[in-house]
Design a protein around this motif. Structure first.
Motif, PDB file in Angstrom:
ATOM      1  N   LYS A 129     -26.182  -0.080  18.021  1.00 12.91           N
ATOM      2  CA  LYS A 129     -27.220  -0.809  16.545  1.00 12.91           C
ATOM      3  C   LYS A 129     -27.105   0.318  15.399  1.00 12.91           C
ATOM      4  N   LEU A 130     -27.450   1.899  15.240  1.00 10.65           N
ATOM      5  CA  LEU A 130     -27.649   3.203  14.384  1.00 10.65           C
ATOM      6  C   LEU A 130     -26.364   3.636  14.372  1.00 10.65           C
ATOM      7  N   SER A 174     -28.050  -5.474  12.874  1.00  8.56           N
ATOM      8  CA  SER A 174     -28.760  -5.271  13.875  1.00  8.56           C
ATOM      9  C   SER A 174     -28.343  -6.604  15.526  1.00  8.56           C
ATOM     10  N   ASN A 175     -28.197  -7.635  14.959  1.00  2.96           N
ATOM     11  CA  ASN A 175     -27.889  -8.265  16.015  1.00  2.96           C
ATOM     12  C   ASN A 175     -26.770  -8.927  16.027  1.00  2.96           C
ATOM     13  N   TYR A 176     -25.800  -8.434  15.368  1.00  3.86           N
ATOM     14  CA  TYR A 176     -23.871  -8.175  15.415  1.00  3.86           C
ATOM     15  C   TYR A 176     -24.323  -7.350  16.370  1.00  3.86           C
ATOM     16  N   ALA A 177     -25.027  -6.517  16.571  1.00  3.50           N
ATOM     17  CA  ALA A 177     -24.630  -4.888  17.166  1.00  3.50           C
ATOM     18  C   ALA A 177     -24.853  -5.597  18.443  1.00  3.50           C
ATOM     19  N   HIS A 178     -25.710  -6.053  18.723  1.00  2.00           N
ATOM     20  CA  HIS A 178     -26.697  -6.591  20.095  1.00  2.00           C
ATOM     21  C   HIS A 178     -25.680  -7.598  20.217  1.00  2.00           C
ATOM     22  N   PHE A 179     -24.777  -8.394  19.739  1.00  2.00           N
ATOM     23  CA  PHE A 179     -24.252  -9.152  20.766  1.00  2.00           C
ATOM     24  C   PHE A 179     -22.866  -7.796  21.018  1.00  2.00           C
ATOM     25  N   LEU A 180     -22.136  -8.024  20.545  1.00  5.09           N
ATOM     26  CA  LEU A 180     -21.142  -7.525  20.347  1.00  5.09           C
ATOM     27  C   LEU A 180     -21.134  -5.590  21.851  1.00  5.09           C
ATOM     28  N   PHE A 210     -19.384  -5.529  25.599  1.00  4.81           N
ATOM     29  CA  PHE A 210     -18.567  -4.248  26.088  1.00  4.81           C
ATOM     30  C   PHE A 210     -19.361  -3.655  27.340  1.00  4.81           C
ATOM     31  N   ASP A 211     -20.582  -4.076  27.202  1.00  4.03           N
ATOM     32  CA  ASP A 211     -20.969  -3.433  28.306  1.00  4.03           C
ATOM     33  C   ASP A 211     -20.872  -4.523  29.707  1.00  4.03           C
ATOM     34  N   THR A 212     -20.198  -4.633  30.493  1.00  5.89           N
ATOM     35  CA  THR A 212     -19.725  -5.335  31.338  1.00  5.89           C
ATOM     36  C   THR A 212     -20.748  -5.584  32.806  1.00  5.89           C
ATOM     37  N   ASN A 213     -21.474  -3.818  33.300  1.00  8.55           N
ATOM     38  CA  ASN A 213     -22.233  -3.656  34.382  1.00  8.55           C
ATOM     39  C   ASN A 213     -23.050  -4.299  33.608  1.00  8.55           C
ATOM     40  N   LYS A 214     -23.734  -4.827  32.511  1.00  8.72           N
ATOM     41  CA  LYS A 214     -24.966  -5.229  32.514  1.00  8.72           C
ATOM     42  C   LYS A 214     -25.686  -3.947  32.539  1.00  8.72           C
ATOM     43  N   ASN A 215     -25.718  -2.753  32.381  1.00 16.03           N
ATOM     44  CA  ASN A 215     -27.166  -2.003  32.906  1.00 16.03           C
ATOM     45  C   ASN A 215     -27.561  -1.231  31.130  1.00 16.03           C
ATOM     46  N   GLY A 216     -27.594  -1.414  30.644  1.00 16.18           N
ATOM     47  CA  GLY A 216     -27.987  -1.611  29.325  1.00 16.18           C
ATOM     48  C   GLY A 216     -27.161  -0.077  28.512  1.00 16.18           C
ATOM     49  N   CYS A 217     -25.827   0.704  29.230  1.00 16.79           N
ATOM     50  CA  CYS A 217     -25.765   1.050  29.007  1.00 16.79           C
ATOM     51  C   CYS A 217     -24.019   1.167  29.059  1.00 16.79           C
ATOM     52  N   PHE A 227     -13.645 -15.707  23.777  1.00 19.08           N
ATOM     53  CA  PHE A 227     -14.312 -16.490  24.079  1.00 19.08           C
ATOM     54  C   PHE A 227     -16.311 -16.345  25.155  1.00 19.08           C
ATOM     55  N   HIS A 228     -15.849 -15.087  25.323  1.00 18.16           N
ATOM     56  CA  HIS A 228     -17.026 -14.958  26.938  1.00 18.16           C
ATOM     57  C   HIS A 228     -17.782 -13.782  25.241  1.00 18.16           C
ATOM     58  N   PHE A 229     -17.060 -14.023  24.550  1.00 19.47           N
ATOM     59  CA  PHE A 229     -18.294 -12.982  23.397  1.00 19.47           C
ATOM     60  C   PHE A 229     -19.062 -14.102  22.394  1.00 19.47           C
ATOM     61  N   TYR A 230     -18.517 -14.670  22.394  1.00 21.00           N
ATOM     62  CA  TYR A 230     -19.687 -16.104  22.083  1.00 21.00           C
ATOM     63  C   TYR A 230     -19.930 -17.035  22.981  1.00 21.00           C
ATOM     64  N   ASP A 231     -19.931 -16.877  24.685  1.00 20.54           N
ATOM     65  CA  ASP A 231     -20.685 -17.264  25.612  1.00 20.54           C
ATOM     66  C   ASP A 231     -21.547 -16.364  26.122  1.00 20.54           C
ATOM     67  N   HIS A 232     -22.453 -15.954  24.843  1.00 22.31           N
ATOM     68  CA  HIS A 232     -24.034 -15.501  26.094  1.00 22.31           C
ATOM     69  C   HIS A 232     -24.432 -15.386  27.282  1.00 22.31           C
ATOM     70  N   ASP A 233     -24.547 -16.215  27.608  1.00 26.53           N
ATOM     71  CA  ASP A 233     -25.062 -16.388  28.830  1.00 26.53           C
ATOM     72  C   ASP A 233     -24.411 -16.223  29.828  1.00 26.53           C
ATOM     73  N   LYS A 234     -22.935 -17.033  29.379  1.00 23.82           N
ATOM     74  CA  LYS A 234     -22.229 -16.485  30.212  1.00 23.82           C
ATOM     75  C   LYS A 234     -21.803 -17.806  31.270  1.00 23.82           C
ATOM     76  N   ASP A 235     -21.981 -19.032  30.955  1.00 23.03           N
ATOM     77  CA  ASP A 235     -21.977 -20.287  31.276  1.00 23.03           C
ATOM     78  C   ASP A 235     -20.897 -20.842  31.710  1.00 23.03           C
TER      79      ASP A 235
END
Length: 218
Positions: free
Chosen positions: A77-78, A90-96, A100-107, A133-141
């Motif tokens: 975000k910085l 900050s919100n856009y950076a959060h979504f992006l 990119f964080d495909t393994n969802k470990n926060g890094c 598409f998966h960028f928009y599909d935030h909850d991955k359903d």
């Protein structure tokens, strides 16, 4: 509206890569890369569409910005806030970051970083649309809802800032979302599937043109 999102993503990538290039001279790169050789470089070369030289450059630049070898969301975000000081990115950076964080470990690791870049910059048109598409599909359903789309649209307008001329009205993001769904929600069930998304995008020359702009970013 897809064109708007991809346009800002294009600007982001151009600015990030330009900044990395400015901070990395060829001579420094050759010297320091010996100390920062990533494991599995050959594997990354096979898994991505980057050459060995490009991967070496990207890794050296990545390590310059992130000596620990990973980027957490706060740092991400910085970085984005430097490119859009007139607004709140900050919100856009959060979504992006989450895209990119495909393994969802926060890094965000270098491997995840280049895998995402490879899809966006060097992937086929289907690869790019699938990523979008998966960028928009935030909850991955497997569906894009109006709420998910609206959250991303609001984040883009927040990033643009309050001082855009003419001023952006509060209802503009929702109007964009409504137009998006009118165009892409073919069966009118209130959600957009990946099939509807890709088919609609492929028939829209403006969207296709915006996607092709990524060919010249790096």
């Amino acid at each position: 509206m897809i064109t708007v999102v991809m346009f800002y993503m294009l600007i982001n990538l151009q600015q990030i890569l330009h900044t990395l290039k400015e901070k990395s001279s060829e001579e420094e790169f050759q010297i320091s890369f010996v100390c920062h050789r990533p494991e599995g470089l050959e594997i990354l070369e096979e898994q991505t569409k980057f050459s060995k030289t490009e991967l070496q450059f990207l890794y050296r630049a990545f390590k310059n910005e992130c000596p620990s070898g990973v980027v957490d969301e706060d740092v991400f975000k910085l970085i984005y806030s430097q490119f859009f000081p007139q607004g709140d990115s900050s919100n856009y950076a959060h979504f992006l970051f989450e895209a990119f964080d495909t393994n969802k470990n926060g890094c965000l690791s270098f491997q995840e970083f280049v895998a995402g870049l490879s899809l966006i910059l060097r992937g086929s048109m289907y690869d790019r649309l699938n990523w979008a598409f998966h960028f928009y599909d935030h909850d991955k359903d497997g569906f894009i809802t109006k709420e998910e789309m609206l959250n991303i649209m609001k984040s883009i307008y927040e990033m643009m800032g309050k001082y855009v001329s003419p001023p952006i009205q509060d209802d503009i993001p929702r109007e964009h979302v409504d137009r998006f769904f009118q165009k892409m929600d073919r069966n009118r069930d209130g959600v957009v599937t990946i099939e509807e998304f890709i088919e609609s995008c492929q028939k829209d020359e403006n969207i296709m043109r915006s996607m092709r702009l990524f060919d010249s970013v790096f």
